[in-house]
Scaffold this active site. Structure first.
Site, short mmCIF file in Angstrom:
data_model
loop_
_atom_site.label_atom_id
_atom_site.label_comp_id
_atom_site.label_asym_id
_atom_site.label_seq_id
_atom_site.Cartn_x
_atom_site.Cartn_y
_atom_site.Cartn_z
N ALA A 66 0.79 -1.09 0.07
CA ALA A 66 -0.07 0.09 -0.05
C ALA A 66 0.75 1.24 -0.08
O ALA A 66 2.10 1.14 0.41
CB ALA A 66 -1.03 0.01 1.07
N GLY A 109 0.40 -5.01 0.97
CA GLY A 109 -0.61 -4.97 0.20
C GLY A 109 -0.51 -5.71 -0.88
O GLY A 109 -1.21 -6.11 -1.68
N GLU A 112 -0.71 -8.99 -0.44
CA GLU A 112 -2.28 -9.38 0.16
C GLU A 112 -3.10 -9.35 -1.37
O GLU A 112 -4.09 -10.26 -1.49
CB GLU A 112 -2.70 -8.42 0.97
CG GLU A 112 -2.21 -8.66 2.28
CD GLU A 112 -2.07 -7.47 3.25
OE1 GLU A 112 -1.97 -6.30 2.81
OE2 GLU A 112 -2.82 -7.67 4.42
N GLU A 132 4.78 -4.91 7.30
CA GLU A 132 4.14 -3.57 8.03
C GLU A 132 4.70 -3.69 9.29
O GLU A 132 4.64 -2.38 9.65
CB GLU A 132 2.70 -4.22 7.93
CG GLU A 132 1.80 -4.01 6.55
CD GLU A 132 1.98 -5.41 5.80
OE1 GLU A 132 2.55 -6.27 5.96
OE2 GLU A 132 0.92 -5.42 4.82
N1 CAA Z 1 4.65 3.14 -0.94
C1 CAA Z 1 5.02 4.19 -1.46
N2 CAA Z 1 6.24 4.49 -1.99
C2 CAA Z 1 6.66 3.28 -2.16
C3 CAA Z 1 6.66 2.05 -1.57
C4 CAA Z 1 5.24 2.09 -0.82
N3 CAA Z 1 4.90 0.95 -0.37
N4 CAA Z 1 7.48 1.26 -1.68
C5 CAA Z 1 8.57 1.84 -2.65
N5 CAA Z 1 8.18 3.14 -2.68
C6 CAA Z 1 8.92 3.96 -3.48
C7 CAA Z 1 10.08 4.70 -2.76
O1 CAA Z 1 9.76 5.72 -1.92
C8 CAA Z 1 10.70 5.24 -3.62
O2 CAA Z 1 10.31 6.59 -4.33
P1 CAA Z 1 11.39 7.78 -4.27
O3 CAA Z 1 12.20 7.47 -5.29
O4 CAA Z 1 10.38 8.88 -4.51
O5 CAA Z 1 11.78 7.97 -2.81
C9 CAA Z 1 10.55 4.19 -5.04
O6 CAA Z 1 9.29 3.63 -4.96
C10 CAA Z 1 11.69 3.28 -5.11
O7 CAA Z 1 12.11 2.82 -3.86
P2 CAA Z 1 13.13 2.26 -3.18
O8 CAA Z 1 14.14 3.40 -3.41
O9 CAA Z 1 13.04 2.01 -1.75
O10 CAA Z 1 13.73 1.16 -3.64
P3 CAA Z 1 14.69 -0.26 -3.57
O11 CAA Z 1 14.92 -1.22 -4.57
O12 CAA Z 1 15.73 0.35 -2.50
O13 CAA Z 1 14.04 -0.96 -2.15
C11 CAA Z 1 11.90 -2.06 -1.43
C12 CAA Z 1 12.68 -1.68 -2.61
C13 CAA Z 1 12.55 -2.97 -0.48
C14 CAA Z 1 10.74 -2.77 -1.93
C15 CAA Z 1 11.50 -0.73 -0.74
O14 CAA Z 1 10.94 0.30 -1.38
C16 CAA Z 1 10.33 -0.70 0.54
O15 CAA Z 1 10.76 -1.30 1.61
N6 CAA Z 1 9.26 -0.71 0.30
C17 CAA Z 1 8.25 -0.62 1.25
C18 CAA Z 1 7.71 -2.09 1.30
C19 CAA Z 1 6.64 -2.08 2.44
O16 CAA Z 1 6.70 -1.59 3.65
N7 CAA Z 1 5.33 -2.31 2.05
C20 CAA Z 1 3.91 -2.61 3.16
C21 CAA Z 1 3.26 -1.06 2.95
S1 CAA Z 1 2.12 -1.21 3.95
C22 CAA Z 1 0.85 -2.09 3.50
O17 CAA Z 1 0.97 -2.56 2.50
C23 CAA Z 1 -0.46 -2.10 4.45
C24 CAA Z 1 -1.53 -2.88 4.19
O18 CAA Z 1 -1.49 -4.22 4.58
C25 CAA Z 1 -2.37 -2.73 3.32
#
Ligand code: CAA
Length: 258
Positions: A66, A109, A112, A132
């Site tokens: 998400a 998400g 999911e 999360e």
């Molecule tokens: N939401 C918003 N933006 C996201 C995102 C997310 N879930 N995941 C990645 N991005 C964005 C980053 O912010 C970045 O944008 P900017 O360049 O503008 O900063 C871009 O995508 C590229 O990401 P990274 O630079 O972080 O890429 P990476 O290759 O270094 O890492 C990753 C990849 C390990 C997937 C890392 O991006 C990450 O950990 N992302 C978040 C994963 C996460 O926590 N997901 C759960 C979200 S909460 C949820 O989903 C709740 C639910 O149950 C409904």
């Protein structure tokens, strides 16, 4: 209909495909994207030419979760009083088979949404997880329930309490995904499996999907009662008459989806 966050096409006869298209955000799922996904899928669900669907992302990410930037500013009351992001994750409302074709990250998400689909075909590069816990929240679109049912309590605890990620092979070994293929082959495999479902009677497919999904939500006796009901409904279909006649006459059935 034109979309900003997804690409919609038909890669093979009878197969509708929805591709998440926010590559710079690793296909993070925001409200606008989820509304488009659901609108496109509802359109395919209502289209008699479509028998099955594929939901996919790109090679690097199915979806990295998400959209954290969208959720960051939201309060508990914002989430409660508006149709929040997780309320838009409504894949199970679609009656036709959906195959998630997953490459790269399927996190939070994203994992999911993939689990809400009926089958998952993964590329060898796929990574599944529910991170999360790192954000001080818990999965909000079915992760604690669907992942636990798919992989069992012990592994589900490790994934969701410690951010353990699963490789494609591990996801296959523990029953989370149906098939794993090399990166340049997984989409063709997803299309092939989709076509196998799309070529069947849509009446029988719909009744079967409903009965299988019921197995997760009810007692054995109630599930068997629903199966019996759907079996009898199938017996009232024109496709039942055609399917049995075609077998006896040693020819391919011509489904009317009636
Ligand atoms: N939401 C918003 N933006 C996201 C995102 C997310 N879930 N995941 C990645 N991005 C964005 C980053 O912010 C970045 O944008 P900017 O360049 O503008 O900063 C871009 O995508 C590229 O990401 P990274 O630079 O972080 O890429 P990476 O290759 O270094 O890492 C990753 C990849 C390990 C997937 C890392 O991006 C990450 O950990 N992302 C978040 C994963 C996460 O926590 N997901 C759960 C979200 S909460 C949820 O989903 C709740 C639910 O149950 C409904």
């Amino acid at each position: 209909m034109s979309y900003e966050n997804i690409i919609v096409d038909q890669p093979a006869p009878g197969v509708g495909r929805v591709r998440l298209n926010r590559p710079r955000a690793l296909n993070a799922l925001n409200s606008a994207l989820m509304d488009e996904v659901m609108a496109a899928m509802a359109g395919f669900d209502a289209d008699s030419e479509i028998g099955a669907m594929i939901l996919t992302g790109d090679d690097k990410a199915f979806a990295a979760g998400a959209d954290i930037k969208e959720m960051d500013g939201k309060s508990q009351i914002d989430m409660l009083m508006s149709r929040s992001l997780v309320d838009r994750f409504d894949i199970e409302s679609i009656s036709k088979p959906i195959i998630a074709a997953v490459s790269g990250y399927a996190l939070g998400g994203g994992c999911e949404v993939a689990m809400s689909c009926d089958m998952i075909v993964a590329s060898e590069t796929a990574v599944f997880g529910q991170p999360e816990i790192n954000l001080g929240i818990i999965p909000g679109a079915g992760g604690t329930q669907r992942l636990t049912r798919a992989v069992g309590k012990a592994l589900a605890m490790e994934i969701m309490l410690t951010d353990r990620k699963l490789s494609a092979q591990e996801a296959l070994d523990c029953g989370l995904v149906n098939r794993v293929a090399p990166l340049d082959e997984y989409m063709d495999l997803a299309i092939d499996i989709s076509q196998k479902a799309a070529r069947r009677s849509q009446v029988a497919i719909r009744l079967t999907k409903e009965a299988i999904n019921k197995a997760y939500e009810t007692s054995l006796s109630e599930g068997l009662a629903l199966e019996r009901r759907n079996f009898l409904i199938a017996f009232g279909s024109e496709d039942k008459a055609e399917g049995m006649r075609a077998f006896i006459e040693k020819r391919r059935a011509e489904w009317k989806n009636r």
